[in-house]
Design an enzyme around this catalytic site. Structure first.
Site, PDB file in Angstrom:
ATOM      1  N   ASP A  45       0.864  -0.956   0.042  1.00  0.00           N
ATOM      2  CA  ASP A  45      -0.140  -0.185   0.053  1.00  0.00           C
ATOM      3  C   ASP A  45       0.909   1.268  -0.029  1.00  0.00           C
ATOM      4  O   ASP A  45       0.416   2.439   0.017  1.00  0.00           O
ATOM      5  CB  ASP A  45      -1.115   0.156   1.267  1.00  0.00           C
ATOM      6  CG  ASP A  45      -0.477  -0.141   2.643  1.00  0.00           C
ATOM      7  OD1 ASP A  45       0.921  -0.333   2.638  1.00  0.00           O
ATOM      8  OD2 ASP A  45      -1.275   0.175   3.582  1.00  0.00           O
ATOM      9  N   GLU A 116      -1.023  -5.297   9.057  1.00  0.00           N
ATOM     10  CA  GLU A 116      -0.110  -4.467   9.988  1.00  0.00           C
ATOM     11  C   GLU A 116      -0.732  -4.543  11.361  1.00  0.00           C
ATOM     12  O   GLU A 116      -2.002  -4.267  11.492  1.00  0.00           O
ATOM     13  CB  GLU A 116      -0.113  -3.025   9.532  1.00  0.00           C
ATOM     14  CG  GLU A 116       0.661  -2.829   8.149  1.00  0.00           C
ATOM     15  CD  GLU A 116       0.886  -1.519   7.999  1.00  0.00           C
ATOM     16  OE1 GLU A 116       0.480  -0.380   8.785  1.00  0.00           O
ATOM     17  OE2 GLU A 116       1.099  -1.124   6.857  1.00  0.00           O
ATOM     18  N   GLU A 183       9.649  -4.143  10.070  1.00  0.00           N
ATOM     19  CA  GLU A 183       9.849  -2.724   9.536  1.00  0.00           C
ATOM     20  C   GLU A 183      10.718  -1.892  10.599  1.00  0.00           C
ATOM     21  O   GLU A 183      10.103  -1.534  11.689  1.00  0.00           O
ATOM     22  CB  GLU A 183       8.707  -2.071   8.749  1.00  0.00           C
ATOM     23  CG  GLU A 183       9.403  -0.800   8.240  1.00  0.00           C
ATOM     24  CD  GLU A 183       8.192  -0.272   7.278  1.00  0.00           C
ATOM     25  OE1 GLU A 183       7.317  -0.910   6.934  1.00  0.00           O
ATOM     26  OE2 GLU A 183       8.482   0.795   6.860  1.00  0.00           O
TER      27      GLU A 183
HETATM   28  O1  KIV Z   1       3.673  -0.929   1.574  1.00  0.00           O
HETATM   29  C1  KIV Z   1       4.607  -1.733   1.499  1.00  0.00           C
HETATM   30  O2  KIV Z   1       5.359  -1.483   0.436  1.00  0.00           O
HETATM   31  C2  KIV Z   1       5.376  -2.270   2.639  1.00  0.00           C
HETATM   32  C3  KIV Z   1       6.756  -2.569   2.414  1.00  0.00           C
HETATM   33  C4  KIV Z   1       7.304  -1.409   3.081  1.00  0.00           C
HETATM   34  C5  KIV Z   1       6.884  -3.814   3.651  1.00  0.00           C
HETATM   35  O3  KIV Z   1       4.659  -2.514   3.556  1.00  0.00           O
END
Ligand code: KIV
Length: 266
Positions: A45, A116, A183
Site C-alpha cells: 500500500d 499490519e 520494519e
Molecule cells: O507497503 C509497503 O510497501 C510495505 C513494505 C514497506 C514492506 O509494506
C-alpha cells in the site's frame, strides 16, 4: 521459471536460504522483477505514496489494491504474489477482514495478503488464514498507524516495546501467518525474533539477520530523489536517467533531430 509458493518460502527458512522480496505496482515492472527470479512480489500500500502521490498510505482503497494487483499479476512469471490489505479493510470486523482478503485473492489474483499489527488484530489474522488465505504479518513501524506514532522513526526503543514485538510475532505465527515483515527495528531485536519463529522474518530497515529482505522498488531504483532512508541501498539512479532522457527528447524535437530518417514510414 519455477513458481514460488508459500511452501517455497517456508522451506527457504529451513534451508537458511535468504528470501528476496520487492514491491511492484504495475505490469511491466512485475515482468522485469520476476524475470530475475525474485521470491516474492509485494503489491504494497506504499502504492499510495509512490504511485498515487498521497501523503501516506491511509487513503488507499481495496479497489486500488485490486486494480494494481491485477496489473502485477499479468507481468509476474514466478514470484509469490502478496498484496497489502489497506487501512480499515481488516480492522473493524473479522467478516470485513475475510471478505476483503477474499476480494484481493479472487478479483486481484493475489496469492497471499499482508496486514499490519499484532495481538490487537489477531482474530482477523486467524480468520483470514482459516479461510485458506495465506497471511503475512507486519510489525515494528506500521505506516497505517502514522496518526498514532507521529512520524516514520525507528521503533522498539524500550525493553517493554521489544518484549511486545517478540510476543506479537509469536502470536501472529500461532494464528497462522506464514511470514512476518519487520520494519524499522533494531538489528538485534530482529535477530532475536528471527530465532524465536519457525516462520520467516522479512526485514526492511531491520538489519542483516532476518530470513529475507524487502524494499520499495522506487527507493532501490532511485526514482525518488528528495528522501533516502538510511536502510535503503540505491541500486540505480533512475530519476537522473529519466530526467536526462526527457530533456534530450525535448531538445531533439525542438531542434528537428527527432524523428530521423530511420524513424519514419516510407
Ligand atoms: O507497503 C509497503 O510497501 C510495505 C513494505 C514497506 C514492506 O509494506
Amino acid at each position: 521459471m519455477n513458481k514460488k509458493t508459500v511452501l517455497t518460502i517456508l522451506e527457504k527458512k529451513r534451508l537458511n536460504d535468504k528470501i528476496t522480496m520487492l514491491t511492484c505496482y504495475d505490469y511491466i515492472t512485475a515482468k522485469l522483477v520476476s524475470s530475475q527470479g525474485i521470491d516474492m512480489i509485494l503489491v504494497g500500500d506504499s502504492l499510495g505514496n509512490v504511485k498515487l502521490g498521497y501523503e501516506n498510505t491511509l487513503p488507499v482503497t481495496v479497489e486500488d489494491m485490486i486494480y494494481h494487483t491485477k496489473s502485477v499479476k499479468r507481468g509476474n512469471s514466478g514470484a509469490l504474489l502478496v498484496t497489502d490489505m489497506p487501512f480499515m479493510s481488516y480492522e473493524i470486523t473479522t467478516e470485513d477482514a475475510v471478505k476483503n482478503a477474499a476480494r484481493i485473492i479472487k478479483e486481484g489474483g493475489a496469492e497471499a495478503v499482508k496486514v499490519e499489527g499484532g495481538i490487537e488484530i489477531i482474530d482477523k489474522i486467524k480468520a483470514i488464514s482459516d479461510a485458506k488465505v495465506p497471511v503475512v504479518g507486519h510489525l515494528g513501524l506500521t505506516p497505517q498507524a502514522i496518526n498514532k506514532i507521529g512520524s516514520f522513526k525507528v521503533q522498539c526503543r524500550t525493553e517493554n516495546e521489544c518484549n511486545k514485538l517478540i510476543s506479537d510475532a509469536k502470536v501472529i505465527e500461532e494464528a497462522g501467518a506464514f511470514a512476518v515483515v519487520l520494519e524499522a527495528v533494531p538489528e538485534q531485536l530482529a535477530r532475536e525474533v528471527t530465532h524465536c519463529l519457525e516462520i520467516p522474518t522479512i526485514g526492511i530497515g531491520a538489519g542483516r539477520y532476518c530470513d529475507g529482505q524487502v524494499l520499495v522498488i522506487d527507493d532501490m531504483l532511485g526514482m525518488i530523489d528528495n528522501f533516502q532512508p538510511k536502510f535503503v541501498k540505491k541500486y540505480a539512479d533512475l530519476s537522473k536517467i529519466i530526467r536526462a532522457a526527457v530533456k534530450n527528447y525535448i531538445d531533439d524535437v525542438k531542434e528537428g533531430k527527432f524523428p530521423q530518417e530511420g524513424n519514419v514510414y516510407k
